[in-house]
Design a protein around this motif. Structure first.
Motif, PDB file in Angstrom:
ATOM      1  N   UNK A   1       0.793  -1.231   0.084  1.00  0.00           N
ATOM      2  CA  UNK A   1      -0.040   0.082   0.005  1.00  0.00           C
ATOM      3  C   UNK A   1       0.780   1.269   0.129  1.00  0.00           C
ATOM      4  N   UNK A   2       1.716   1.317   1.241  1.00  0.00           N
ATOM      5  CA  UNK A   2       2.153   2.943   1.033  1.00  0.00           C
ATOM      6  C   UNK A   2       3.543   3.092   0.313  1.00  0.00           C
ATOM      7  N   UNK A   3       4.223   1.880   0.331  1.00  0.00           N
ATOM      8  CA  UNK A   3       5.519   2.136  -0.438  1.00  0.00           C
ATOM      9  C   UNK A   3       4.937   2.275  -1.986  1.00  0.00           C
ATOM     10  N   UNK A   4       4.002   1.744  -2.493  1.00  0.00           N
ATOM     11  CA  UNK A   4       3.430   1.826  -3.785  1.00  0.00           C
ATOM     12  C   UNK A   4       3.239   3.375  -4.013  1.00  0.00           C
ATOM     13  N   UNK A   5       2.833   3.980  -2.942  1.00  0.00           N
ATOM     14  CA  UNK A   5       2.517   5.327  -3.309  1.00  0.00           C
ATOM     15  C   UNK A   5       3.626   6.322  -2.966  1.00  0.00           C
ATOM     16  N   UNK A   6       4.490   5.793  -2.364  1.00  0.00           N
ATOM     17  CA  UNK A   6       5.768   6.896  -1.897  1.00  0.00           C
ATOM     18  C   UNK A   6       5.857   7.214  -0.294  1.00  0.00           C
ATOM     19  N   UNK A   7       4.942   6.792   0.071  1.00  0.00           N
ATOM     20  CA  UNK A   7       4.707   7.058   1.579  1.00  0.00           C
ATOM     21  C   UNK A   7       5.863   6.209   2.362  1.00  0.00           C
ATOM     22  N   UNK A   8       6.363   6.522   3.447  1.00  0.00           N
ATOM     23  CA  UNK A   8       7.319   6.103   4.340  1.00  0.00           C
ATOM     24  C   UNK A   8       6.683   5.438   5.727  1.00  0.00           C
ATOM     25  N   UNK A   9       6.577   4.233   5.887  1.00  0.00           N
ATOM     26  CA  UNK A   9       6.170   3.682   7.198  1.00  0.00           C
ATOM     27  C   UNK A   9       7.414   3.588   8.090  1.00  0.00           C
ATOM     28  N   UNK A  10       7.086   4.530   9.299  1.00  0.00           N
ATOM     29  CA  UNK A  10       8.262   4.688  10.097  1.00  0.00           C
ATOM     30  C   UNK A  10       8.190   3.852  11.381  1.00  0.00           C
ATOM     31  N   UNK A  11       6.965   3.234  11.473  1.00  0.00           N
ATOM     32  CA  UNK A  11       6.928   2.190  12.623  1.00  0.00           C
ATOM     33  C   UNK A  11       5.601   1.248  12.274  1.00  0.00           C
ATOM     34  N   UNK A  12       5.901  -0.061  12.709  1.00  0.00           N
ATOM     35  CA  UNK A  12       4.930  -0.960  12.622  1.00  0.00           C
ATOM     36  C   UNK A  12       4.828  -1.789  13.805  1.00  0.00           C
ATOM     37  N   UNK A  13       3.493  -1.816  14.424  1.00  0.00           N
ATOM     38  CA  UNK A  13       3.674  -1.992  15.927  1.00  0.00           C
ATOM     39  C   UNK A  13       2.562  -3.140  15.711  1.00  0.00           C
ATOM     40  N   UNK A  14       2.821  -4.191  16.653  1.00  0.00           N
ATOM     41  CA  UNK A  14       1.687  -5.205  16.839  1.00  0.00           C
ATOM     42  C   UNK A  14       1.666  -5.402  18.174  1.00  0.00           C
ATOM     43  N   UNK A  15       0.581  -5.338  18.802  1.00  0.00           N
ATOM     44  CA  UNK A  15       0.138  -5.395  20.151  1.00  0.00           C
ATOM     45  C   UNK A  15      -0.716  -6.791  20.251  1.00  0.00           C
ATOM     46  N   UNK A  16      -0.008  -7.747  20.943  1.00  0.00           N
ATOM     47  CA  UNK A  16      -0.346  -9.102  20.853  1.00  0.00           C
ATOM     48  C   UNK A  16      -1.313  -9.512  22.223  1.00  0.00           C
ATOM     49  N   UNK A  17      -2.188 -10.320  21.800  1.00  0.00           N
ATOM     50  CA  UNK A  17      -2.645 -11.290  22.940  1.00  0.00           C
ATOM     51  C   UNK A  17      -3.872 -10.240  23.423  1.00  0.00           C
ATOM     52  N   UNK A  18      -4.655  -9.610  22.679  1.00  0.00           N
ATOM     53  CA  UNK A  18      -5.511  -8.402  23.042  1.00  0.00           C
ATOM     54  C   UNK A  18      -6.784  -9.083  23.527  1.00  0.00           C
TER      55      UNK A  18
END
Length: 203
Positions: A154-171
């Motif tokens: 999604x984002x790289x395809x548009x040129x945007x930069x994903x600075x962080x990707x957080x997974x909050x587990x066991x919700x």
């Protein structure tokens, strides 16, 4: 600095909404502003229709609801997506928002077989809320799936930069409330140079 926090959950009493609220509070405590886009309560229609297809084919201008969302993104210094993980991806509400809002001519320019990325400079943070524990996601390679599907697809395809990707587990577990301070910390540090705890940076 200003962040647009987009929430992809239908229940206003959900943990997803509570985490988004903590993110906003963390941002405010650090002297920043934010706007929460609650797609469900705002009645955003995620269905990609014939009208949206006409926009993609460059035969029509984007409809008013899409233009409003694009304007909100343009006002922000960072885009933050907060969402439960459904079927190992974005929920339909948020996926439809992406499909309609990140339109040809605005997010990218596709003509005659050539794609030009138009969102250079956009900063993105992803916060996924997982029902399973961390071990399950590690065993099945979800971190890589998230990187390929969302960060790159999604984002790289548009040129945007994903600075962080957080997974909050066991919700869904008994300690779900312990995720709230983590979300607040994410907000506090979103615009700082300090490394964000619990965040996997793409690389």
């Amino acid at each position: 600095m200003h962040a647009l926090i987009v929430v992809g959950h239908h229940d206003p009493l959900s943990l997803t909404h509570a985490l988004a609220g903590q993110l906003a509070e963390g941002l405010a405590s650090a002297g920043h502003t934010s706007e929460v886009a609650d797609l469900a309560s705002e009645g955003f229609d995620p269905r990609f229709s014939l009208a949206d297809h006409a926009v993609h084919r460059r035969r029509a201008a984007p409809p008013a609801d899409v233009l409003r969302e694009q304007a909100r993104i343009e006002r922000a210094d960072a885009l933050v997506l907060v969402y439960p993980i459904y079927w190992w991806s974005l929920p339909a509400l948020l996926k439809g928002w992406v499909e309609r809002v990140f339109s040809n001519g605005w997010a990218f320019d596709y003509q005659e077989g050539r794609t030009v990325k138009k969102l250079h400079g956009m900063k993105v943070h992803l916060v996924g809320i997982a029902g399973a524990d961390a071990g399950t996601f590690v065993r099945h390679g979800y971190g890589e799936a998230m990187r390929v599907q969302i960060e790159h697809g999604i984002f790289d395809y548009c040129g945007a930069e994903v600075l962080s990707s957080t997974l909050l587990e066991d919700s869904e577990g008994p300690a779900a409330a312990l995720l709230l301070p983590t979300a607040r910390q994410l907000g506090e540090q979103l615009f700082s140079d300090a490394p964000l705890r619990g965040i996997q940076r793409p690389g």
